[in-house]
Write a protein that holds these residues in place. Sequence first.
Motif, mmCIF file in Angstrom:
data_model
loop_
_atom_site.group_PDB
_atom_site.id
_atom_site.type_symbol
_atom_site.label_atom_id
_atom_site.label_comp_id
_atom_site.label_asym_id
_atom_site.label_seq_id
_atom_site.Cartn_x
_atom_site.Cartn_y
_atom_site.Cartn_z
ATOM 1 N N LEU A 159 -45.638 5.070 8.099
ATOM 2 C CA LEU A 159 -45.747 3.724 7.541
ATOM 3 C C LEU A 159 -44.737 2.760 8.174
ATOM 4 C CD1 LEU A 159 -46.157 4.645 3.755
ATOM 5 C CD2 LEU A 159 -47.950 3.839 5.313
ATOM 6 N N SER A 171 -50.091 -5.303 8.315
ATOM 7 C CA SER A 171 -49.897 -4.651 7.015
ATOM 8 C C SER A 171 -48.620 -5.111 6.330
ATOM 9 C CB SER A 171 -49.850 -3.134 7.197
ATOM 10 O OG SER A 171 -48.808 -2.776 8.090
ATOM 11 N N LYS A 283 -52.450 0.393 3.958
ATOM 12 C CA LYS A 283 -51.076 0.632 4.384
ATOM 13 C C LYS A 283 -50.098 -0.203 3.559
ATOM 14 C CE LYS A 283 -48.154 0.952 8.497
ATOM 15 N NZ LYS A 283 -48.081 0.801 9.978
ATOM 16 N N THR A 287 -47.257 1.592 1.279
ATOM 17 C CA THR A 287 -45.841 1.289 1.479
ATOM 18 C C THR A 287 -45.201 0.848 0.174
ATOM 19 O OG1 THR A 287 -46.297 0.629 3.772
ATOM 20 C CG2 THR A 287 -44.195 -0.060 2.825
#
Length: 332
Positions: A159, A171, A283, A287
């Motif tokens: 990530l 992202s 994503k 995260t």
Amino acid sequence: MISLIICTYERSKALQRLLKSLQKQSLFPDEVLIIDGSHSDDTQAAIKKINPGNLLYFRVDDHHRGLTKQRNFGVKRVSENSRIILFLDDDVILDKGYIEEIIKTYNLYPDALGVGGYITNEVNWIEKNDTPATYAEFQFDGWRRQLGRRYSLRKRFNLSPKANPGFMPESSHGYPIHFLPPSGKVYPVEYFMGGVASYRAGLFKNLKFSSYFEGYGLYEDMDFCLRASKHGNLYVNTKATLTHYHENSGRPNKYIYGKMVLRNGWYVWRIKYPDPSTRSIVKWHATEFLLFLVRLGNVFSTKSKKEALTESIGRLVGWWSLIWNSPNLQKE
């Protein structure tokens, strides 16, 4: 003409430290505007003790109180002859050549719409040597530093940001400015920190700080920079140095802060990418979930258990609130 705007709120002692460092600048601004949102008279009294010169003091009421409102208030009151407007948080201390280095950058890069300074007391960097970097280290431009737990875990779960520091990937959750090394170079960026910022005065004919960010205004600086970067180039000069001491007074409680992290973070992401790919959406949420778990884990790993718990709850509430009450994206 160079104008400096300092927005402050109930931080008289911190402001005094800043003004003392301002007195020692190798290049002094033509005007210093202090926009005070305090309820008490302490800030006004502090200024009487330390007045570096060229100072204009404004005390605002509830209608103009809050970081973004105070900044917009200050911009409207700079001289018509101003060509560069600097902004400083009230809890920073300038190194002697800070303002001079900022102005040099505009002269070296005529395309610059904005230039950010460089905080030196938050990260320990070493110049890269023959020793291979470890998994928990970050390398950039011949320097390296420790990643820290959050970024190490993000790396482990694939990530990590796929962009240079100061640029937002699709992202979001990019590397912030303190991932730029103290190389003495000037780096192109899309955003920098609002408390060590400067812009060409003409930019404010088209833009202002967003009214979406009320009070403390977390990420308001990123929002403004991302919108400004659509009009021209932004840079960070790592020779324009100062220190930042994160004064606690005037900050929101950790529950409100946790909600801001999620909601304001979502807002600036969607301002930059209003229609992100499905992969980027997944994503972003992955995260946020990982960062929530890390912060919740601080309940057991740090002494500030209450702060960690209340911020974690705020993050969770802010995250779920996106489902039924996501922020309205404002047009420029």
